[in-house]
Design an enzyme around this catalytic site. Structure first.
Site, short mmCIF file in Angstrom:
data_model
loop_
_atom_site.label_atom_id
_atom_site.label_comp_id
_atom_site.label_asym_id
_atom_site.label_seq_id
_atom_site.Cartn_x
_atom_site.Cartn_y
_atom_site.Cartn_z
N HIS A 109 0.83 -1.20 0.00
CA HIS A 109 0.00 0.00 0.00
C HIS A 109 0.86 1.25 0.00
O HIS A 109 1.99 1.24 0.50
CB HIS A 109 -0.92 0.03 1.23
N HIS A 167 0.74 5.24 1.37
CA HIS A 167 0.09 6.21 2.23
C HIS A 167 0.06 7.55 1.51
O HIS A 167 1.07 7.95 0.93
CB HIS A 167 0.90 6.44 3.52
P1 5GP Z 1 2.15 0.32 7.39
O1 5GP Z 1 2.51 0.47 8.83
O2 5GP Z 1 2.13 -1.14 6.99
O3 5GP Z 1 2.94 1.16 6.44
O4 5GP Z 1 0.65 0.88 7.25
C1 5GP Z 1 -0.46 0.18 7.69
C2 5GP Z 1 -1.55 1.19 7.94
O5 5GP Z 1 -2.80 0.52 7.99
C3 5GP Z 1 -1.41 1.92 9.28
O6 5GP Z 1 -1.29 3.31 9.04
C4 5GP Z 1 -2.69 1.57 10.05
O7 5GP Z 1 -3.20 2.67 10.75
C5 5GP Z 1 -3.63 1.13 8.94
N1 5GP Z 1 -4.61 0.13 9.34
C6 5GP Z 1 -4.38 -0.96 10.12
N2 5GP Z 1 -5.51 -1.69 10.25
C7 5GP Z 1 -6.47 -1.04 9.52
C8 5GP Z 1 -7.86 -1.30 9.30
O8 5GP Z 1 -8.45 -2.28 9.75
N3 5GP Z 1 -8.53 -0.40 8.51
C9 5GP Z 1 -7.91 0.70 7.98
N4 5GP Z 1 -8.67 1.51 7.24
N5 5GP Z 1 -6.60 0.97 8.19
C10 5GP Z 1 -5.89 0.12 8.95
#
Ligand code: 5GP
Ligand code: ZN
Length: 137
Positions: free
Chosen positions: A98, A100
């Protein structure tokens, strides 16, 4: 597979989809760094940016660009950050690819720590060579 983003894609976890195209969908991050923080997620389960096939890259990027434009208009933004964390050490917590998109405001106290290092001329040459050797021309 026990993956939150696969479950959201499949409707097993209810969520509001802001946008989707052939290869990507976009949702609001549940724990936003600023309100309007959006995640653009690949529909297929790829672990991280290194697994994204070239054939999907253009449509992924255009989803990011479309959401970025919409956010800019909707929230009257002066700027935003687009990032993708690769690996735990870089802050990745969900191992399904993903991007951001994070709206930015003056004095919002968000710090993407930028520790500025200095190269000597020799170090610059060495690092350049080392990386360049691995780039398939
Ligand atoms: P990463 O840390 O892998 O770069 O980003 C994962 C993101 O997913 C985090 O910013 C976290 O807040 C978001 N996230 C985690 N669980 C969920 C969820 O169930 N729904 C949504 N909409 N976002 C989520
Ligand atoms: Zn997944």
């Amino acid at each position: 597979m026990n993956c939150i983003f696969c479950k959201i894609r499949d409707g097993e976890i209810p969520s509001k989809i802001l946008y989707e195209n052939e290869v990507a969908f976009a949702i609001l991050d549940i724990n936003p760094m600023n309100f309007g923080h959006v995640l653009v997620i690949s529909k297929n389960h790829y672990k991280d940016i290194l697994e994204i096939p070239k054939s999907e890259a253009a449509d992924l990027f255009s989803a990011v660009q479309l959401i970025s434009k919409s956010l800019t208009e909707a929230l009257n933004l002066e700027g935003f950050n687009v990032i993708s964390n690769k690996g735990e050490i870089a802050g990745q917590s969900i191992f399904h690819f993903h991007f951001h998109i994070i709206p930015r405001y003056k004095n919002d106290n968000i710090n993407f720590v930028r520790s500025l290092k200095k190269y000597t001329d020799q170090e610059f040459q060495e690092v350049f060579q080392k990386i360049n050797q691995h780039i398939k021309k």
